[in-house]
Design an enzyme around this catalytic site. Structure first.
Site, short mmCIF file in Angstrom:
data_model
loop_
_atom_site.label_atom_id
_atom_site.label_comp_id
_atom_site.label_asym_id
_atom_site.label_seq_id
_atom_site.Cartn_x
_atom_site.Cartn_y
_atom_site.Cartn_z
CB THR A 57 -0.91 0.03 1.25
OG1 THR A 57 -0.11 0.25 2.41
CG2 THR A 57 -1.68 -1.27 1.40
CB CYS A 58 0.20 4.85 -0.14
SG CYS A 58 -1.10 5.06 1.08
CG ASN A 59 0.48 4.90 4.89
OD1 ASN A 59 1.16 5.83 4.51
ND2 ASN A 59 -0.77 5.05 5.31
NE ARG A 60 0.88 -1.41 6.98
CZ ARG A 60 1.50 -1.18 8.15
NH1 ARG A 60 2.56 -1.88 8.47
NH2 ARG A 60 1.06 -0.27 8.97
CB SER A 113 -3.01 2.51 10.80
OG SER A 113 -3.34 1.24 10.31
CG ASP A 118 -7.11 3.34 8.26
OD1 ASP A 118 -8.27 3.11 7.86
OD2 ASP A 118 -6.21 3.79 7.52
CG PHE A 119 -11.92 -0.28 11.26
CD1 PHE A 119 -11.51 -1.43 11.92
CD2 PHE A 119 -12.38 0.79 12.01
CE1 PHE A 119 -11.57 -1.52 13.30
CE2 PHE A 119 -12.46 0.70 13.38
CZ PHE A 119 -12.05 -0.46 14.03
CD GLU A 120 -8.35 2.81 2.86
OE1 GLU A 120 -7.52 2.76 1.94
OE2 GLU A 120 -8.85 3.86 3.28
CD GLN A 124 -4.83 -0.74 2.67
OE1 GLN A 124 -4.19 -0.91 3.70
NE2 GLN A 124 -4.87 0.43 2.04
#
Length: 167
Positions: A57-60, A113, A118-120, A124
């Site tokens: 993802t964009c964060n990991r 997160s 963050d439940f998104e 993912q």
């Protein structure tokens, strides 16, 4: 439990990088697009990984797998991204066995997160797991682990106070 037995030469590992230790530009070097994700998972079978799960993802970017040596996961990640091995070894975290399992729970439940809870993130993780199922890189342990992680995230979702309750 055979899968987390320290005497077993094949261990469950995660290697990864996240927003905590790396900036967006560096994370971008190791970000893996959809086509490369499929290729990485397919190649993991050739590298003798019993099960493989990739979260990008964009964060990991995290690669989970059952391997004899985590260098196999490092090689897979570098081969399918624009980053290099030296940089990855410098910035990546590596967890083994129960620490890798615990890390996946933290990630999936939104506890690791930028926005706690963050439940998104669980969607993912589910998408990554579905991809592993499609490519047939999921085994019994990973199937049960992901099911447990999903259940844990649901418990958090249903027990979390609503925004009105927090005031």
């Amino acid at each position: 439990m055979r899968y987390l037995d320290e005497q077993n030469p094949t261990q469950f590992y995660v290697i990864g990088l996240s927003y905590k230790k790396t900036d967006a530009q560096t994370r971008g070097l190791f970000s893996i697009g959809p086509e490369q994700q499929i290729e990485l998972l397919q190649q993991s079978k050739l590298k003798h990984s019993e099960s493989t799960l990739l979260i990008s993802t964009c964060n990991r970017t995290e690669l989970y797998g059952f391997v004899n040596d985590p260098s196999i996961l490092f090689d897979l990640l570098v081969t399918h991204s624009n980053g290099n091995l030296e940089l990855l070894k410098e910035i990546a975290y590596v967890y083994k066995g129960t620490k890798a399992v615990n890390h996946l729970f933290k990630v999936a439940c939104g506890l690791d997160s930028q926005i706690i809870g963050d439940f998104e993130v669980i969607s993912q993780v589910k998408k990554s797991y579905e991809q592993s199922l499609e490519v047939k890189t999921s085994g019994v342990f990973l199937d049960r682990l992901i099911n447990s992680v999903i259940q844990a995230s649901r418990c958090l979702l249903y027990t979390s106070p609503s925004p009105r309750d927090r005031q």
